[in-house]
Enzyme design. Structure first.
Site, PDB file in Angstrom:
ATOM      1  N   HIS A  51      33.692  98.378 -16.861  1.00  0.00           N
ATOM      2  CA  HIS A  51      34.594  99.490 -16.579  1.00  0.00           C
ATOM      3  C   HIS A  51      34.513  99.881 -15.108  1.00  0.00           C
ATOM      4  CE1 HIS A  51      33.424  99.929 -20.869  1.00  0.00           C
ATOM      5  NE2 HIS A  51      34.728 100.055 -20.999  1.00  0.00           N
ATOM      6  N   HIS A  67      43.766  98.951 -23.707  1.00  0.00           N
ATOM      7  CA  HIS A  67      42.433  98.914 -23.103  1.00  0.00           C
ATOM      8  C   HIS A  67      41.569  97.844 -23.770  1.00  0.00           C
ATOM      9  CE1 HIS A  67      38.697 100.779 -21.404  1.00  0.00           C
ATOM     10  NE2 HIS A  67      38.185 100.310 -22.522  1.00  0.00           N
ATOM     11  N   GLU A  68      41.557  97.833 -25.091  1.00  0.00           N
ATOM     12  CA  GLU A  68      40.718  96.874 -25.813  1.00  0.00           C
ATOM     13  C   GLU A  68      41.173  95.437 -25.589  1.00  0.00           C
ATOM     14  OE1 GLU A  68      38.010  97.717 -27.061  1.00  0.00           O
ATOM     15  OE2 GLU A  68      38.291  99.873 -27.032  1.00  0.00           O
ATOM     16  N   HIS A 128      40.056  94.060 -22.305  1.00  0.00           N
ATOM     17  CA  HIS A 128      38.672  93.579 -22.399  1.00  0.00           C
ATOM     18  C   HIS A 128      38.641  92.164 -22.960  1.00  0.00           C
ATOM     19  CE1 HIS A 128      36.156  96.797 -21.085  1.00  0.00           C
ATOM     20  NE2 HIS A 128      36.523  97.659 -22.009  1.00  0.00           N
TER      21      HIS A 128
END
Length: 699
Positions: free
Chosen positions: A318, A238-239, A242
């Site tokens: 998101h 997830h990070e 980003h």
């Protein structure tokens, strides 16, 4: 920067910090006039040899400066193992036009330069005239960037040639993205006890593709016994997504490349990436995203776009969780078991114009599938029109049916309510959650790795004698979430088993009665057995498994430094190190391996089976692969100052339901092992055993 919360209480709390922190990071890009020739060549249209290639991520770990007693080796080990697995996974998903030659990052003139020449009529206008005496180099979200990774800088006179202060570093070969890794306990970690990690993008190339970023793990939080390796991997993924471009700060830089990545001359900055619809909802409106969401919801054609979570304002990073619950890029994290790298997220990376995407890597997202264009709206989620949402505060089943759940809401759902996994003991697939005696188990629940959550009000207790219809007796409780065995018979069809009962066909959308129990068991529709994979193994004891779902046990004898003895705690640490090495050797996720142990005689044992939601090859295939690779190349791991090497391996397969098949497979496996050993003896005599270190590359 984004913080993803591990939901230990089943309810999302706090706010996402991604937008405000990424905004605080100064994004650097190279001025074209200062770019070296080899770097310029990587962004200009070149002959066909410059086709997209898998994204090469080079990782660099730097230990944060903390007092010795604050150093957390356990958190460090878990973080580095997760980074290694995640970067390998991303390389199989995203491709870019490869950087030609070594990758060099930019220096920030605002850091090294105190003043510039201000006369536009001079040849060195806007170039550095006075150096900053306090300049200490470059960093990325607190991680120091080595000078070897950076371009040099100069001091310029008003007229004439510059004085070179620092030459270009050698750069990083074979890299398209540099990831700096830190394990620390920062002020952000201290303020937010549920944070696993956070990340930021720091540098871009001349076409705004991210070139470098940092991920910071909250080391003390990684000690949590409820946090699995797969949880850390999913949070890391997830990070990194980003940092690689899924960010409100980067959406406006996305590019439109109608002719593909190789035809860069046809690319331009997208005119519009986000806009608001007639309801005021912020949408990501790029074409692949709009098409992918329409396909997911079963809407013909396309949609206006995919809704973005707006709790933190217009720079959302998101997806709207009401619409894409379970996506890797929603603002809250409910654990790896409930999270998917979904097709809509991969479509977003295609629309960025920076990447070629392997869409076959997408994982199916069940939430809202085929639910139509009005799914997930605040105006419809409370009407009872969709069983993905709930009303009230009762107990039921999480929509994946792996867990019992409580009907609840949070700030990201804006009043809509969903079944969230309970805080503890809600996993139907964990046998340790089960009750021990029938007296404690009036509902006939079975906790097993093939168990799922069903709405039911079954009871084996004697009800009112005045009731002629046991299934509708007034003494029965309202249906609630219960755990029962299931097995697929074919696509969309399955059977269920309650404690002490035979297998009962469960028609999706209907309710069934179970012999020996009053009440009903409700069969969910469109949630279980969605793939046409034939019957799955999910039976009562003795357990039986298909040949694709073997329950195996791997045993490895370790040889180590003579005279080096280990206590219980040290053996547990070594078991974890060996397991991480084994996972890396297998090239899979940790969800195949369970309950690792090491005996006092240094025999390592681990059970092998696929957890629910585990994606990858069958256990049988992994069984064969490990058999071969461990014989050809033993594992070698470090623990403290000692080195341990595997001496031999054994793989036992449990097939108790079919002794003849057991004998056949064991015989076949033995013959195969003999052939492998004969073929390998010659090469093993000359082969130098490579040292396996459980850590990301630092070169």
């Amino acid at each position: 920067m984004k913080m993803w919360r591990l939901l230990l209480l089943g309810v999302a709390t706090g706010r996402c910090l991604h937008e405000e922190t990424q905004k605080s990071v100064r994004l650097l890009r190279p001025p074209f006039s200062q770019m070296p020739t080899h770097f310029r060549s990587s962004i200009l249209p070149l002959p066909g040899s410059h086709e997209p290639r898998p994204l090469r991520i080079q990782t660099y770990y730097s230990r944060a400066p903390v007092p010795g007693e604050a150093w957390d080796p356990e958190g460090e080990t878990r973080a580095l193992a997760a980074v290694t697995e995640t970067t390998r996974r991303i390389q199989g998903i995203l491709a870019v036009l490869p950087v030609q030659g070594p990758l060099l990052l930019s220096r920030d003139p605002a850091q090294y330069c105190h003043a510039v020449w201000g006369d536009p009529d001079t040849p060195n206008y806007q170039r550095c005239s006075i150096l900053n005496p306090g300049y200490k180099g470059e960093s990325c979200l607190g991680a120091k960037i080595p000078d070897a990774h950076l371009r040099g800088y100069s001091l310029w006179p008003e007229h004439g040639l510059p004085q070179l202060i620092q030459p270009d570093g050698p750069g990083v070969q074979n890299a398209d993205f540099l990831l700096y890794v830190q394990v620390a306990h920062t002020s952000k970690c201290h303020k937010e006890p549920s944070v696993i990690a956070y990340a930021a993008c720091c540098q871009l190339d001349s076409e705004d593709r991210p070139l470098a970023g940092t991920i910071v793990y909250c080391g003390q939080h990684l000690r949590s016994p409820t946090l699995s390796h797969d949880d850390i991997v999913m949070a890391t993924l997830h990070e990194l997504l980003h940092a690689l471009g899924f960010s409100g700060q980067l959406f406006k830089m996305w590019r439109d490349c109608p002719s593909g990545l190789s035809a860069r001359e046809n690319c331009s900055t997208r005119k519009q990436v986000t806009r608001r619809d007639e309801r005021g909802q912020l949408l990501l409106t790029t074409p692949a995203v709009s098409h992918s969401l329409a396909k997911h919801l079963g809407v013909p054609g396309t949609l206006q776009g995919a809704p973005l979570e707006e709790k933190q304002g217009s720079l959302s990073s998101h997806w709207e969780s009401r619409l894409l619950q379970g996506s890797i890029m929603t603002a809250t994290f409910h654990g790896a078991q409930h999270t998917r790298l979904d097709p809509v997220t991969l479509a977003a990376f295609e629309d960025s114009g920076w990447y070629q995407v392997n869409h076959s890597a997408a994982e199916e997202l069940l939430w809202g599938q085929g639910s139509g264009p009005d799914f997930g709206l605040v105006s419809t989620c409370r009407t009872g029109s969709s069983d993905f949402f709930c009303t009230g505060s009762g107990l039921g089943c999480h929509y994946l049916h792996l867990d019992k759940g409580s009907c609840d809401s949070d700030s990201t759902l804006e009043g809509c309510r969903i079944y969230k996994p309970l805080a503890k003991g809600s996993e139907c697939w964990k046998e340790e959650n089960g009750l021990h005696t029938r007296a404690e188990n009036p509902h006939g629940e079975i906790y097993h790795r093939h168990s799922r959550c069903f709405l039911a009000n079954l009871t084996s207790q004697v009800l009112s004698k005045h009731t002629s219809q046991p299934s509708t007796a007034p003494d029965l409780e309202d249906p609630t979430g219960c755990c029962y065995l299931h097995q697929c018979t074919h696509k969309g069809a399955y059977e269920v088993q309650v404690e002490g009962s035979p297998w009962i066909p469960c028609l999706p959308g209907k309710a069934v009665q179970i012999p020996g129990y009053d009440g009903l068991l409700y069969c969910p529709q469109g949630r279980l057995c969605l793939r046409d994979e034939g019957a799955r193994a999910a039976t009562s004891q003795p357990m039986s498994f298909t040949t694709q779902d073997l329950l195996s046990q791997l045993s490895l004898r370790l040889t180590g430094t003579p005279g080096h003895s280990l206590g219980k705690g040290q053996r547990e640490e070594l078991a974890e190190v060996v397991l991480q090495a084994l996972v890396m050797r297998a090239g899979t996720s940790r969800c195949y391996f369970h309950s690792p142990t090491i005996t006092t005689s240094l025999v390592f044992t681990v059970s092998m089976w696929k957890s629910p939601g585990c994606h990858g090859p069958s256990v049988a295939m992994l069984h064969r692969t490990l058999t071969l690779t461990l014989q050809m190349k033993p594992l070698q791991v470090h623990h403290g100052e000692a080195i341990f090497t595997t001496d031999y391996s054994k793989l036992w397969t449990s097939l108790d339901h079919n002794p003849s098949m057991t004998e056949l497979l064991l015989s076949t496996g033995f013959c195969l092992l003999v052939l492998i050993l004969v073929g390998a003896l010659g090469t093993l005599a000359y082969q130098k055993r490579a040292m396996l270190q459980v850590a990301p590359s630092t070169t």
